[in-house]
Write an enzyme that holds these catalytic residues in place. Structure first.
Site, PDB file in Angstrom:
ATOM      1  N   TRP A 266       1.392   3.320  -3.234  1.00  0.00           N
ATOM      2  CA  TRP A 266       0.251   3.959  -3.885  1.00  0.00           C
ATOM      3  C   TRP A 266      -0.306   5.132  -3.108  1.00  0.00           C
ATOM      4  O   TRP A 266      -1.218   5.816  -3.582  1.00  0.00           O
ATOM      5  CB  TRP A 266      -0.844   2.917  -4.135  1.00  0.00           C
ATOM      6  CG  TRP A 266      -0.338   1.795  -4.967  1.00  0.00           C
ATOM      7  CD1 TRP A 266       0.009   0.539  -4.537  1.00  0.00           C
ATOM      8  CD2 TRP A 266      -0.045   1.819  -6.370  1.00  0.00           C
ATOM      9  NE1 TRP A 266       0.480  -0.214  -5.588  1.00  0.00           N
ATOM     10  CE2 TRP A 266       0.457   0.544  -6.718  1.00  0.00           C
ATOM     11  CE3 TRP A 266      -0.175   2.793  -7.363  1.00  0.00           C
ATOM     12  CZ2 TRP A 266       0.829   0.230  -8.024  1.00  0.00           C
ATOM     13  CZ3 TRP A 266       0.206   2.474  -8.659  1.00  0.00           C
ATOM     14  CH2 TRP A 266       0.695   1.214  -8.971  1.00  0.00           C
TER      15      TRP A 266
ATOM     16  N   GLY B 260       0.097  12.565   1.615  1.00  0.00           N
ATOM     17  CA  GLY B 260       1.215  13.038   2.406  1.00  0.00           C
ATOM     18  C   GLY B 260       1.140  12.562   3.843  1.00  0.00           C
ATOM     19  O   GLY B 260       0.348  11.684   4.184  1.00  0.00           O
TER      20      GLY B 260
ATOM     21  N   SER C  43       0.808  -1.219   0.000  1.00  0.00           N
ATOM     22  CA  SER C  43       0.000   0.000   0.000  1.00  0.00           C
ATOM     23  C   SER C  43       0.839   1.267   0.000  1.00  0.00           C
ATOM     24  O   SER C  43       0.406   2.303  -0.509  1.00  0.00           O
ATOM     25  CB  SER C  43      -0.927  -0.007   1.221  1.00  0.00           C
ATOM     26  OG  SER C  43      -1.789  -1.117   1.190  1.00  0.00           O
TER      27      SER C  43
ATOM     28  N   ARG D 149     -12.624  12.269   7.378  1.00  0.00           N
ATOM     29  CA  ARG D 149     -12.977  11.319   6.324  1.00  0.00           C
ATOM     30  C   ARG D 149     -14.272  10.562   6.594  1.00  0.00           C
ATOM     31  O   ARG D 149     -15.044  10.302   5.661  1.00  0.00           O
ATOM     32  CB  ARG D 149     -11.833  10.310   6.129  1.00  0.00           C
ATOM     33  CG  ARG D 149     -10.618  10.917   5.461  1.00  0.00           C
ATOM     34  CD  ARG D 149      -9.508   9.899   5.314  1.00  0.00           C
ATOM     35  NE  ARG D 149      -8.355  10.503   4.636  1.00  0.00           N
ATOM     36  CZ  ARG D 149      -7.209   9.870   4.421  1.00  0.00           C
ATOM     37  NH1 ARG D 149      -7.055   8.630   4.836  1.00  0.00           N
ATOM     38  NH2 ARG D 149      -6.216  10.482   3.810  1.00  0.00           N
TER      39      ARG D 149
END
Length: 382
Positions: free
Chosen positions: A46, A50, A43, A290
């Site tokens: 990808w 930041g 992971s 999020r």
């Protein structure tokens, strides 16, 4: 035929967590770092946006701690949050010292205390505190750490090695509970080899692969967490999975994340009719944490019966978009989506496993000789 190997340290996982550990251990230790596929398949490579840290002189540890606790809905372990935030600047400095090419700020010195790197902002943060390498931060960090590891004669990097299970004294019928290494499938030979080690570290990532929409590579299937559990470790909070609000929605795009930094730089979330909707869910709108943004998108998709919503940064100058988000621009262009001229279709996607193997602040699990770090571990931070 199967083989037996012996190392001082066995690191299962070759992402940022595993490579960082290998590089910070004493050079006299013989270290094996295993990757279940190619080294860059994890992971880390990808990741786009930041890393958050207290880097600006106008920012404070307390502010970052409060933002993190708020984003965690009051469920975070405050000691773990504070420990991480207090050490964030030195962790970033270590990455800079390794040679990670973070994006520099062309206006450094004007209003940021002289910090020479560009900081962006992401959801849930009250300050610009995200240091990045354009919009390919994970690739920059991974390539740098891998280059450093390849220069260390005591670090052996092994690809196509799948850890099958941990070896413990108890399983061998010996007195004690200590972890002694792991059984590892060599995908090239088809044999299961034995890797003995004084210390074994699980750095095998999370388990977000199982969702329909995910930003994670195929390898993130929770096998490290499962191995630890079978060996007698406690696990916690596995029901908590973070969803990234904006993954590219396209039939040919398997799993491409649209970095949160777009929203940090002013991108708007819109319905198919062009209407913005986040302000109805949170006063921070697109810069809410999020979980709030992902739930809002999910709510609107179900309410309207639509397949996706849209993320639009086309109102920003073309040069700004291409400079700040070259990876997203180029990738979207392969699907005939020009982000300088129109919106990007997006859906929420499983992104991060918040739970994992229970550890202390030194990464120690319940089994002596076995450690867990990175997304595999559960510290209470997330």
């Amino acid at each position: 035929m199967s083989q037996q190997f012996q190392h001082d340290v066995l690191v299962i996982g070759s992402g940022a967590a595993g490579l960082s550990l290998a590089l910070t251990l004493p050079s006299h230790l013989r270290i094996a770092v295993l990757s279940k596929g190619d080294l860059a398949n994890g992971s880390t490579f990808w990741a786009q946006g930041g890393v958050a840290a207290v880097l600006d002189d106008t920012d404070t540890v307390q502010s970052h701690v409060e933002d993190t606790l708020n984003a965690g809905g009051g469920l975070c372990n405050e000691d773990a949050v504070r420990f991480t935030v207090e050490h964030s600047r030195e962790a970033i400095q270590w990455l800079i010292d390794q040679g990670v090419p973070f994006t520099r700020d062309e206006h450094a010195g004007s209003d940021d205390g002289g910090f020479e790197f560009h900081l962006t902002r992401e959801g849930g943060h009250s300050h610009r505190r995200i240091i990045h390498a354009a919009d390919a931060t994970g690739a920059a960090i991974f390539k740098t750490l891998l280059d450093q590891a390849r220069q260390r004669p005591n670090i052996q990097l092994l690809e196509q090695r799948v850890a099958v299970d941990l070896i413990t004294e108890k399983r061998l019928g010996l007195p004690g509970e200590r972890c002694l290494g792991a059984y590892v499938l060599n995908r090239t030979s088809g044999e299961v080899d034995t890797y003995g080690a004084r210390f074994t570290i699980l750095a095998s990532g999370g388990a977000a692969f199982y969702y329909l929409y995910t930003s994670i590579s195929d390898g993130a299937c929770g096998d490290g967490i499962a191995m630890a559990w079978r060996s007698g470790c406690r696990v916690a909070n596995l029901e908590f999975n973070q969803f990234h609000p904006t993954c590219l929605y396209h039939p040919q795009a398997k799993s491409f994340l649209i970095t949160e930094a777009l929203r940090g730089e002013g991108a708007h979330l819109k319905l198919p009719n062009g209407e913005r909707f986040m302000q109805r869910f949170d006063p921070r709108a697109e810069l809410a944490p999020r979980d709030i943004v992902a739930r809002a998108i999910d709510h609107e998709m179900k309410r309207l019966g639509i397949d996706c919503v849209y993320l639009d940064i086309s109102h920003k100058p073309e040069a700004f978009i291409k400079t700040h988000f070259p990876t997203v621009y180029e990738r979207c262009l392969t699907f005939n989506i020009d982000i300088t001229k129109g919106p990007i279709p997006v859906v929420p996607a499983a992104h991060y496993t918040c739970g994992g193997v229970m550890v202390d602040q030194h990464g120690r699990t319940d089994v002596p000789g076995l450690y867990a770090i990175g997304e595999t571990s559960f510290t209470g931070l997330h």
